[in-house]
Design an enzyme around this catalytic site. Structure first.
Site, PDB file in Angstrom:
ATOM      1  N   TYR A  85      22.949  22.683   5.784  1.00 40.42           N
ATOM      2  CA  TYR A  85      23.109  23.031   4.372  1.00 40.42           C
ATOM      3  C   TYR A  85      24.585  23.211   4.030  1.00 40.42           C
ATOM      4  O   TYR A  85      25.341  23.866   4.740  1.00 40.42           O
ATOM      5  CB  TYR A  85      22.364  24.328   4.036  1.00 40.42           C
ATOM      6  CG  TYR A  85      22.906  25.024   2.811  1.00 40.42           C
ATOM      7  CD1 TYR A  85      22.752  24.459   1.540  1.00 40.42           C
ATOM      8  CD2 TYR A  85      23.614  26.221   2.906  1.00 40.42           C
ATOM      9  CE1 TYR A  85      23.274  25.075   0.413  1.00 40.42           C
ATOM     10  CE2 TYR A  85      24.139  26.850   1.792  1.00 40.42           C
ATOM     11  CZ  TYR A  85      23.966  26.264   0.536  1.00 40.42           C
ATOM     12  OH  TYR A  85      24.485  26.867  -0.576  1.00 40.42           O
ATOM     13  N   CYS A 105      16.933  -8.689   7.419  1.00 39.06           N
ATOM     14  CA  CYS A 105      16.815  -7.711   6.331  1.00 39.06           C
ATOM     15  C   CYS A 105      17.969  -7.803   5.332  1.00 39.06           C
ATOM     16  O   CYS A 105      17.881  -7.278   4.229  1.00 39.06           O
ATOM     17  CB  CYS A 105      16.730  -6.298   6.894  1.00 39.06           C
ATOM     18  SG  CYS A 105      15.255  -6.014   7.905  1.00 39.06           S
ATOM     19  N   ASN A 153      13.360  -4.810  17.678  1.00 44.82           N
ATOM     20  CA  ASN A 153      14.424  -4.583  18.648  1.00 44.82           C
ATOM     21  C   ASN A 153      13.977  -3.637  19.763  1.00 44.82           C
ATOM     22  O   ASN A 153      14.278  -3.859  20.941  1.00 44.82           O
ATOM     23  CB  ASN A 153      15.664  -4.029  17.944  1.00 44.82           C
ATOM     24  CG  ASN A 153      16.490  -5.121  17.285  1.00 44.82           C
ATOM     25  OD1 ASN A 153      17.257  -5.811  17.952  1.00 44.82           O
ATOM     26  ND2 ASN A 153      16.321  -5.305  15.980  1.00 44.82           N
ATOM     27  N   ARG A 162      20.887  -7.954  32.333  1.00 44.81           N
ATOM     28  CA  ARG A 162      21.560  -6.768  32.855  1.00 44.81           C
ATOM     29  C   ARG A 162      20.879  -6.196  34.096  1.00 44.81           C
ATOM     30  O   ARG A 162      21.515  -5.519  34.900  1.00 44.81           O
ATOM     31  CB  ARG A 162      21.620  -5.681  31.771  1.00 44.81           C
ATOM     32  CG  ARG A 162      22.588  -6.002  30.641  1.00 44.81           C
ATOM     33  CD  ARG A 162      22.371  -5.089  29.457  1.00 44.81           C
ATOM     34  NE  ARG A 162      23.292  -5.405  28.365  1.00 44.81           N
ATOM     35  CZ  ARG A 162      23.083  -5.084  27.094  1.00 44.81           C
ATOM     36  NH1 ARG A 162      21.972  -4.443  26.746  1.00 44.81           N
ATOM     37  NH2 ARG A 162      23.965  -5.404  26.164  1.00 44.81           N
ATOM     38  N   ARG A 165       6.369  24.682   1.853  1.00 47.54           N
ATOM     39  CA  ARG A 165       6.072  26.034   1.384  1.00 47.54           C
ATOM     40  C   ARG A 165       5.059  26.017   0.249  1.00 47.54           C
ATOM     41  O   ARG A 165       4.153  26.854   0.194  1.00 47.54           O
ATOM     42  CB  ARG A 165       7.370  26.724   0.933  1.00 47.54           C
ATOM     43  CG  ARG A 165       8.343  26.998   2.069  1.00 47.54           C
ATOM     44  CD  ARG A 165       9.650  27.563   1.532  1.00 47.54           C
ATOM     45  NE  ARG A 165       9.454  28.876   0.929  1.00 47.54           N
ATOM     46  CZ  ARG A 165      10.370  29.517   0.215  1.00 47.54           C
ATOM     47  NH1 ARG A 165      11.561  28.945   0.012  1.00 47.54           N
ATOM     48  NH2 ARG A 165      10.144  30.703  -0.292  1.00 47.54           N
ATOM     49  N   TRP A 167      17.101  25.559   0.847  1.00 43.45           N
ATOM     50  CA  TRP A 167      15.811  25.070   1.319  1.00 43.45           C
ATOM     51  C   TRP A 167      15.766  23.564   1.059  1.00 43.45           C
ATOM     52  O   TRP A 167      15.847  23.117  -0.074  1.00 43.45           O
ATOM     53  CB  TRP A 167      14.653  25.748   0.584  1.00 43.45           C
ATOM     54  CG  TRP A 167      14.400  27.151   1.033  1.00 43.45           C
ATOM     55  CD1 TRP A 167      14.787  28.294   0.406  1.00 43.45           C
ATOM     56  CD2 TRP A 167      13.689  27.549   2.209  1.00 43.45           C
ATOM     57  NE1 TRP A 167      14.386  29.391   1.119  1.00 43.45           N
ATOM     58  CE2 TRP A 167      13.697  28.970   2.234  1.00 43.45           C
ATOM     59  CE3 TRP A 167      13.056  26.872   3.240  1.00 43.45           C
ATOM     60  CZ2 TRP A 167      13.094  29.707   3.231  1.00 43.45           C
ATOM     61  CZ3 TRP A 167      12.455  27.611   4.253  1.00 43.45           C
ATOM     62  CH2 TRP A 167      12.476  29.004   4.249  1.00 43.45           C
ATOM     63  N   VAL A 226       7.877 -24.435  20.415  1.00 42.31           N
ATOM     64  CA  VAL A 226       6.773 -24.388  21.368  1.00 42.31           C
ATOM     65  C   VAL A 226       5.465 -24.477  20.594  1.00 42.31           C
ATOM     66  O   VAL A 226       5.227 -23.699  19.671  1.00 42.31           O
ATOM     67  CB  VAL A 226       6.818 -23.100  22.208  1.00 42.31           C
ATOM     68  CG1 VAL A 226       5.617 -23.016  23.142  1.00 42.31           C
ATOM     69  CG2 VAL A 226       8.115 -23.032  23.014  1.00 42.31           C
ATOM     70  N   GLU A 229      14.056 -21.635  20.741  1.00 42.22           N
ATOM     71  CA  GLU A 229      14.124 -21.234  19.331  1.00 42.22           C
ATOM     72  C   GLU A 229      13.893 -22.469  18.471  1.00 42.22           C
ATOM     73  O   GLU A 229      14.578 -23.484  18.626  1.00 42.22           O
ATOM     74  CB  GLU A 229      15.478 -20.604  19.031  1.00 42.22           C
ATOM     75  CG  GLU A 229      15.821 -20.438  17.560  1.00 42.22           C
ATOM     76  CD  GLU A 229      14.799 -19.620  16.792  1.00 42.22           C
ATOM     77  OE1 GLU A 229      14.424 -20.051  15.680  1.00 42.22           O
ATOM     78  OE2 GLU A 229      14.357 -18.567  17.294  1.00 42.22           O
TER      79      GLU A 229
END
Length: 444
Positions: free
Chosen positions: A424, A42, A303, A21, A440, A432, A80, A32
């Site tokens: 919320y 994954c 990535n 790009r 807290r 909370w 490689v 590869e």
């Protein structure tokens, strides 16, 4: 400009796309050693169970796309074996034909990833013993999982081991996990790992802790796993005891390595050798909490680092900001999430560490479907800067991991965490948030 990339998966192809790009004159050659480009590793455990119907669904872009759409010389089965940075030359072999090849480059990216560790156990070559790293690996496992395979032994209780345990249970197999250490999920602290053990027991997964595998036994295929405590009959074995960076190709060079064996890189993904870059699982990752180079191989990092490498190789200066070590997996009915460092890691690094734990609710306590969410926050006792967090529950784990990861990226402390304006509504949260409840409590 001749760009050479070794490795056709996450880091390598993220870099290749940035180069194409940003440098219209680029000549990009990718080597590869396998036959498949750019796929989601994954997702492999979920192919075994059939939750993902085919391994082909994991492929983001096939090799033909890179060749025909982007004009890259994307080669398959080209391994490689040696890099000569002085001569700017790589050497290798075609794994199908055994034909040797030589290639000269102007700029080189090493994105060779990692390989599963297979200890030198006697009998490790018996049929029925598998690792999980590539699409061919899971295709072998699927082929081997005929109806006669009922008892499966998984060696290693890390992320891959836990994911494989879940997916094999979904197939109705009897599953055993043998772990050398005292707990499953070694990246978690022991007080949180107890929840993982309970979940395994709930789903009839046998857990064998503090046992060391010594060898495998069998006639035509594996039949027993022998540990330092007993022999376990088994029909199949999955070995998942760790990974090692694929860096043997630079053994005789001046390219510096991290203590893990990964290639040391700077923020621009450059090595200590001019025009040689590295990215992804084979490279080091700067840890923002530890303030040192680390090695935590994850797809998200691969990535990002690949993208940064490609930008810098093509003349666009940009830095990789580092990691905080965020990860999450699904294990049976639970999500297990962690970010930052654990209490045991903090103590090893000599942080003045304190922790707070709470058993909160994932949504408003009066709303239907409410479930417990276990929260642990690790912080610096001197300045209350957040060092890490661990979250285990059925729902809402990913949100809390991401919030805490963002907080740590910006070096926030418990006071600032409590002040965050988090969303919320009863179906999603209490007034909370659980991480703010923990903050807290820590300040009392």
């Amino acid at each position: 400009m001749n760009y050479c990339i070794i490795g056709g998966d996450a880091a390598g192809m993220s870099a290749a796309m940035q180069i194409v790009r940003n440098d219209p004159e680029a000549r990009i050659t990718i080597f590869e050693k396998g036959g498949i480009y750019s796929y989601g590793q994954c997702g492999l455990p979920y192919v075994v169970s059939g939750l993902i119907p085919s391994s082909e669904e994991l492929i983001a872009r096939d090799v033909t796309t890179f060749r025909e759409k982007y004009g890259m010389d994307a080669r398959t089965y080209h391994e490689v074996t040696r890099v000569d940075p002085g001569e700017k030359t790589i050497y290798g072999i075609h794994t199908k034909t055994n034909e040797e090849f030589v290639f000269s480059y102007d700029k080189l990216l090493i994105a060779t990833g990692v390989s599963p560790v297979m200890p030198q156990w006697e009998g490790r070559h018996l049929p029925g013993i598998h690792v999980v790293k590539t699409i061919p690996d899971v295709e072998k496992i699927k082929k081997d999982l005929d109806p006669s395979i009922q008892d499966v032994t998984i060696i290693g209780g890390g992320y891959i081991g836990l994911e494989m345990a879940e997916n094999l249970r979904l197939l109705g197999k009897r599953v055993r996990i043998i772990q050398r250490g005292p707990q499953l999920g070694a990246i978690f602290d022991s007080d949180m790992a107890e929840l993982i053990h309970e979940e395994a027991q709930k789903h009839d997964i046998e857990v064998c802790l503090n046992e060391e595998v010594q060898r495998f036994k069998g006639d035509d295929r594996v039949q027993f796993v022998k540990t330092n405590k007993r022999d376990y009959p088994t029909d199949m074995v999955i070995v998942s005891v760790g990974v090692k960076p694929n860096t043997s190709l630079i053994e005789d060079t001046e390219i510096r390595l991290h203590e893990s064996g990964a290639i040391l890189v700077n923020g621009y993904m450059g090595t200590n050798v001019k025009d040689v870059y590295a990215a992804g699982d084979c490279a080091s990752h700067y840890h923002l909490i530890k303030e040192m180079d680390d090695h935590i191989p994850l797809g998200t990092t691969a990535n990002k680092q690949g993208r940064i490498a490609g930008l810098n190789m093509s003349g666009k200066r940009q830095t990789f900001k580092g990691i905080v070590g965020s990860s999450i997996i699904k294990f049976m009915d639970l999500s297990l999430g962690k970010t930052g460092i654990s209490e045991k890691e903090a103590e090893k690094l000599h942080f003045p560490v304190e922790t707070v734990m709470t058993r909160a609710k994932d949504i408003a306590g009066y709303f239907p479907g409410v479930e417990p969410l276990h929260v642990k926050i690790i912080f610096d006792a001197n300045n209350q800067r957040i060092l890490g967090g661990q979250f285990i529950g059925k729902h809402g784990v990913d949100k809390r991991v991401d919030v805490l990861a963002t907080a740590m990226f910006h070096k926030m402390d418990l006071h600032e965490l409590e002040d965050l304006d988090l969303c919320y509504a009863p179906p999603y949260n209490g007034v909370w948030d659980p991480i703010q409840q923990a903050a807290r409590r820590a300040k009392k």
